[in-house]
Design a protein around this motif. Structure first.
Motif, short mmCIF file in Angstrom:
data_model
loop_
_atom_site.label_atom_id
_atom_site.label_comp_id
_atom_site.label_asym_id
_atom_site.label_seq_id
_atom_site.Cartn_x
_atom_site.Cartn_y
_atom_site.Cartn_z
N ARG A 162 0.83 -1.21 0.00
CA ARG A 162 0.00 0.00 0.00
C ARG A 162 0.86 1.25 0.00
NH1 ARG A 162 -3.85 -2.23 3.62
NH2 ARG A 162 -2.60 -1.47 5.34
N VAL A 163 1.86 1.26 0.87
CA VAL A 163 2.76 2.41 0.95
C VAL A 163 3.53 2.59 -0.36
CG1 VAL A 163 4.84 3.27 2.08
CG2 VAL A 163 2.94 2.41 3.46
N SER A 216 -12.22 -7.04 -2.93
CA SER A 216 -11.22 -6.02 -3.26
C SER A 216 -11.46 -5.45 -4.66
CB SER A 216 -9.81 -6.62 -3.19
OG SER A 216 -9.70 -7.74 -4.05
N THR A 217 -11.91 -6.28 -5.59
CA THR A 217 -12.16 -5.81 -6.95
C THR A 217 -13.35 -4.86 -6.98
OG1 THR A 217 -11.28 -7.89 -7.81
CG2 THR A 217 -12.58 -6.55 -9.33
N LEU A 218 -14.36 -5.14 -6.18
CA LEU A 218 -15.50 -4.23 -6.09
C LEU A 218 -15.05 -2.87 -5.55
CD1 LEU A 218 -18.51 -3.72 -6.36
CD2 LEU A 218 -18.81 -4.67 -4.06
N ALA A 219 -14.15 -2.88 -4.56
CA ALA A 219 -13.62 -1.62 -4.03
C ALA A 219 -12.88 -0.85 -5.11
CB ALA A 219 -12.69 -1.90 -2.85
N VAL A 220 -12.14 -1.55 -5.95
CA VAL A 220 -11.42 -0.91 -7.05
C VAL A 220 -12.41 -0.26 -8.02
CG1 VAL A 220 -10.01 -1.37 -9.10
CG2 VAL A 220 -9.37 -2.35 -6.89
N ALA A 222 -6.96 3.52 -7.27
CA ALA A 222 -7.86 2.37 -7.41
C ALA A 222 -7.19 1.10 -6.87
CB ALA A 222 -8.26 2.19 -8.87
N VAL A 223 -5.92 0.91 -7.21
CA VAL A 223 -5.18 -0.25 -6.69
C VAL A 223 -5.06 -0.15 -5.17
CG1 VAL A 223 -2.90 -1.35 -6.62
CG2 VAL A 223 -3.94 -0.74 -8.82
N SER A 224 -4.83 1.05 -4.65
CA SER A 224 -4.74 1.23 -3.19
C SER A 224 -6.04 0.84 -2.52
CB SER A 224 -4.40 2.69 -2.86
OG SER A 224 -3.11 3.04 -3.34
N ALA A 225 -7.18 1.12 -3.18
CA ALA A 225 -8.47 0.72 -2.62
C ALA A 225 -8.56 -0.80 -2.52
CB ALA A 225 -9.61 1.27 -3.48
N GLY A 226 -8.08 -1.49 -3.55
CA GLY A 226 -8.07 -2.95 -3.50
C GLY A 226 -7.17 -3.48 -2.42
#
Length: 444
Positions: free
Chosen positions: A160-161, A246-250, A263-267
Motif C-alpha cells: 500500500r505504501v 477487493s475488486t469491487l472496491a477498485v 484504485a489499486v490502493s483501494a483494492g
C-alpha cells in the motif's frame, strides 16, 4: 406492454406527485427514451399516459430511486439473488471452471507468463512476451517509503505504501486514457515488487521475469525451474476472479474517477482480511501444525473445537473442486521438497471430509507452495496482492468507460424516524443558553 391507464383522480386537497416526461426520465437515468420503455416492460418503472394522450409520464420519485440504484441494463444493479452485479467482459466462472475473456484461464496460464496473462486481461490482444520495467526514480521513492515502516509491518502495508509513493512520484497519474493507464500498470506492478525488502540478496534477477523478481523477495533459497513455474502460474491464476471484495472496491474508486494508483490502493485496503487475500497465511500455518504433529486429526479437531472454519477448504463459487487449486497441485508435484506439505494438505482434506465434504481451494495450494519453498506464512498474501493488481487495473479500465459515479447505492435507513429531540449536552460542556462549561471566551 401497454402503458398503464391513469387511476381515479386523487383528492384535490392532496399534493400530486411530480411526473416526468419520457425525455426527462431518460435524461435523469442517462439512457435513451427507448430504454425507459424497456424498463417499463420489465416492471422496473410504472408509467401513465400523458394528459394530452401523447407519450407517457413517470413518477419522479420512482425514477430517482432507479437512478440511485444504477441503470438495470448498465450492469450496476442488483442481481437476481439480491447481490450487486456489474457488467464485465473479463472473467466468467461457471461449472467449476473460469475464463479470462472467454479463454480457459487454466490453459492460458499453463502456456503464458503472468505478464502475458495481464496483457490479455487489459487489452484482449495476444502478443510477444511482455516486459514490466519500473523506472529507477519510481522504485527509489517507493523503497524509501517502505523502508521507513516498522519491522512488524505486514506485506500489504508495504505494498500500500509503495503504491502511494509511486503515485506521488508520477505527475501524470490523473490521465485516465487507456494508453496512460496501461503505461501505469506496466510500471506499478514491478515497482510494487521492487519496493519489497529482498530475501535473496542476488540482484542479478532485478530485470528478469516478474515471478523471478518476486521470488527474491519471498524466499532465501535459489529458485529452481519447477518452483518458479509454480509461482508464475500462481500469479496468472490469481490475476482476476470476478467481483471479489477487493475488486469491487477498485471499481467503486474507478467509478469516482480515482486514478489507477488510487484504485489499486483501494483494492489493497480490502485484501488484507482473513476471508480474502490473507486466507493462504492461515492455511500455511495449518500445514505447519499438521507437519509438526504428524497428523491432521488433532489440528482439525482443535479448529472445530474453537468454532473456526478450516482454512484452505471450500469456495462459494465452486461446488466441486477449485480449478486453480487443481492446476497448482499438479505443478507442485515437481517442486523439490514439496512432498511433506502435499501429504499434509491431502491429510487435511481427507480428515475434514469426515466433518464436511469440502474440496481444497487455491489458498491451500498456495500454502503448499510457500511452505515448501522456505517462504514465510505471509508470502501467500504478497503473491495474491501482486497477482490481483493486474485484474484490478483491468477492472479500473472497464469502469473508466462507464457512467461516472454509477457505483453509488442507496442506504436503507433503519434508524429512529425524525424528528428526534436534540441530545443533551455532555457533563462539563456549555450549552447554547450559557450553562457552565468551557467557552472560547474563557480560554486564556
Amino acid at each position: 406492454m401497454r402503458d398503464q391507464e391513469p387511476g381515479p383522480p386523487a383528492d384535490a386537497g392532496q399534493p400530486q406527485p411530480q411526473r416526468l416526461s419520457t425525455k426527462e426520465a431518460a435524461d435523469l437515468l442517462g439512457v435513451k427514451p427507448e430504454t425507459v420503455y424497456a424498463y417499463v416492460s420489465r416492471g422496473r418503472l410504472s408509467s401513465r399516459r400523458a394528459p394530452d394522450g401523447r407519450g407517457s409520464t413517470f413518477d419522479a420519485g420512482e425514477v430517482e430511486a432507479l437512478a440511485r440504484r444504477g441503470r438495470p441494463d448498465s450492469g450496476a444493479g442488483p442481481a437476481a439473488g439480491g447481490e450487486p452485479s456489474v457488467r464485465t467482459r473479463l472473467t466468467l466462472i461457471e461449472r467449476d471452471r473460469f475464463y479470462f475473456r472467454g479463454v480457459d484461464a487454466v490453459e492460458l496460464t499453463a502456456r503464458h507468463s503472468y505478464e502475458e496473462v495481464a496483457e490479455w486481461l487489459w487489452t484482449g490482444r495476444p502478443g510477444p512476451a511482455a516486459a514490466f520495467v519500473a523506472p529507477e526514480a519510481s522504485v527509489a521513492v517507493a523503497r524509501r517509503a517502505v523502508d521507513a515502516l516498522p519491522d512488524h509491518a505486514g506485506p500489504t502495508d508495504r505494498l500500500r505504501v509503495a503504491a502511494i509513493a509511486a503515485a506521488a512520484a508520477d505527475p501524470l497519474r490523473f490521465d485516465l486514457s487507456e494508453h496512460a493507464v496501461l503505461g501505469t500498470a506496466r510500471v506499478l506492478i514491478p515497482t510494487l515488487v521492487a519496493a519489497l525488502p529482498p530475501a535473496l540478496h542476488d540482484m542479478r534477477h532485478a530485470e528478469g521475469p516478474l515471478a523471478l523478481r518476486l521470488w527474491t523477495r519471498l524466499s532465501g533459497r535459489p529458485a529452481d525451474d519447477a518452483s518458479l513455474r509454480a509461482l508464475d502460474t500462481s500469479l496468472g491464476l490469481l490475476a482476476d476472479h470476478d467481483l471479489a471484495a477487493s475488486t469491487l472496491a477498485v471499481r467503486v474508486a474507478a467509478s469516482a474517477r480515482a486514478h489507477a494508483y488510487a484504485a489499486v490502493s483501494a483494492g489493497l485496503g480490502v485484501i488484507e482480511g482473513p476471508l480474502h487475500g490473507a486466507a493462504s497465511g492461515d492455511a500455511h500455518r495449518l500445514l505447519l501444525d499438521v507437519l509438526d504433529q504428524g497428523s491432521a486429526a488433532p489440528v482439525i479437531a482443535e479448529e472445530l473445537r474453537a468454532g473456526r472454519r478450516i482454512p484452505g477448504l471450500g469456495h462459494r463459487l465452486y461446488p466441486a473442486e477449485d480449478p486453480r487449486a487443481r492446476a497448482l497441485f499438479t505443478l507442485l508435484e515437481d517442486v523439490p521438497g514439496s512432498a511433506p506439505a502435499l501429504a499434509a494438505a491431502r491429510d487435511v482434506v481427507a480428515t475434514a471430509a469426515r466433518h464436511t465434504p469440502l474440496h481444497a481451494n487455491v489458498d491451500l495450494a498456495l500454502a503448499v507452495l510457500t511452505a515448501s519453498t522456505g517462504m514465510p506464512a505471509t508470502a501467500g498474501e504478497t503473491i495474491f496482492a501482486v497477482a490481483r493488481t493486474a485484474g484490478w487495473i483491468a477492472h479500473a479500465l472497464e469502469e473508466y468507460g462507464e457512467r461516472p459515479l454509477r457505483m453509488r447505492p442507496s442506504g436503507l435507513y433503519v434508524g429512529p424516524r425524525p424528528p428526534q429531540p436534540l441530545p443533551e449536552p455532555r457533563s462539563g460542556q456549555a450549552d447554547r443558553d450559557g450553562e457552565p462549561g468551557i467557552s472560547p471566551t474563557s480560554l486564556p
